[in-house]
Design a protein around this motif. Structure first.
Motif, PDB file in Angstrom:
ATOM      1  N   LEU A  25      -3.638   7.859   3.569  1.00 17.59           N
ATOM      2  CA  LEU A  25      -2.966   8.280   4.804  1.00 17.59           C
ATOM      3  C   LEU A  25      -1.902   7.290   5.257  1.00 17.59           C
ATOM      4  O   LEU A  25      -0.825   7.703   5.698  1.00 17.59           O
ATOM      5  N   THR A  26      -2.173   6.012   5.146  1.00 15.87           N
ATOM      6  CA  THR A  26      -1.205   5.005   5.593  1.00 15.87           C
ATOM      7  C   THR A  26       0.119   5.176   4.866  1.00 15.87           C
ATOM      8  O   THR A  26       1.185   5.209   5.494  1.00 15.87           O
ATOM      9  N   LEU A  27       0.063   5.304   3.567  1.00 15.43           N
ATOM     10  CA  LEU A  27       1.295   5.462   2.788  1.00 15.43           C
ATOM     11  C   LEU A  27       1.954   6.814   3.036  1.00 15.43           C
ATOM     12  O   LEU A  27       3.188   6.923   3.046  1.00 15.43           O
ATOM     13  N   GLU A  28       1.149   7.831   3.287  1.00 12.17           N
ATOM     14  CA  GLU A  28       1.689   9.163   3.581  1.00 12.17           C
ATOM     15  C   GLU A  28       2.488   9.149   4.893  1.00 12.17           C
ATOM     16  O   GLU A  28       3.610   9.659   4.956  1.00 12.17           O
ATOM     17  N   ILE A  29       1.909   8.549   5.911  1.00 14.37           N
ATOM     18  CA  ILE A  29       2.601   8.476   7.200  1.00 14.37           C
ATOM     19  C   ILE A  29       3.840   7.581   7.094  1.00 14.37           C
ATOM     20  O   ILE A  29       4.898   7.912   7.636  1.00 14.37           O
ATOM     21  N   ALA A  30       3.706   6.467   6.396  1.00 12.22           N
ATOM     22  CA  ALA A  30       4.861   5.575   6.221  1.00 12.22           C
ATOM     23  C   ALA A  30       6.011   6.305   5.526  1.00 12.22           C
ATOM     24  O   ALA A  30       7.176   6.165   5.920  1.00 12.22           O
ATOM     25  N   ALA A  31       5.693   7.096   4.516  1.00  7.60           N
ATOM     26  CA  ALA A  31       6.735   7.858   3.813  1.00  7.60           C
ATOM     27  C   ALA A  31       7.365   8.901   4.734  1.00  7.60           C
ATOM     28  O   ALA A  31       8.588   9.097   4.717  1.00  7.60           O
TER      29      ALA A  31
END
Length: 77
Positions: free
Chosen positions: A54-60
């Motif tokens: 989720l962290t990388l998904e939101i950052a993207a």
């Protein structure tokens, strides 16, 4: 945590537009528990419910709307 370099030095309409973009991205995620943008330090703090990736998904998603945003302070999942 995400860093948006130089945002505090921008004109008020630019700051407001950027914050609006960040807000719209974060609204898409039910897992967002808390979010705060600290303008003096140009930092976006976000607390999330745990979901792998989720962290990388939101950052993207944020970088798609605010390309100058930089992800910092991420621990490996």
């Amino acid at each position: 945590m995400m860093f948006v370099p130089g945002l505090r030095k921008q004109a008020r309409p630019v700051v407001e537009n950027t914050l609006r973009k960040l807000h719209l991205v974060l609204l898409q995620y039910q897992e967002v528990v808390f979010a705060h943008f600290n303008l003096p330090s140009n930092l976006l703090w976000v607390s999330l419910k745990n979901r792998p990736g989720l962290t990388l998904e939101i950052a993207a998603a944020i970088r798609a709307r605010v390309p100058e945003a930089v992800l910092v302070g991420v621990k490996p999942e």
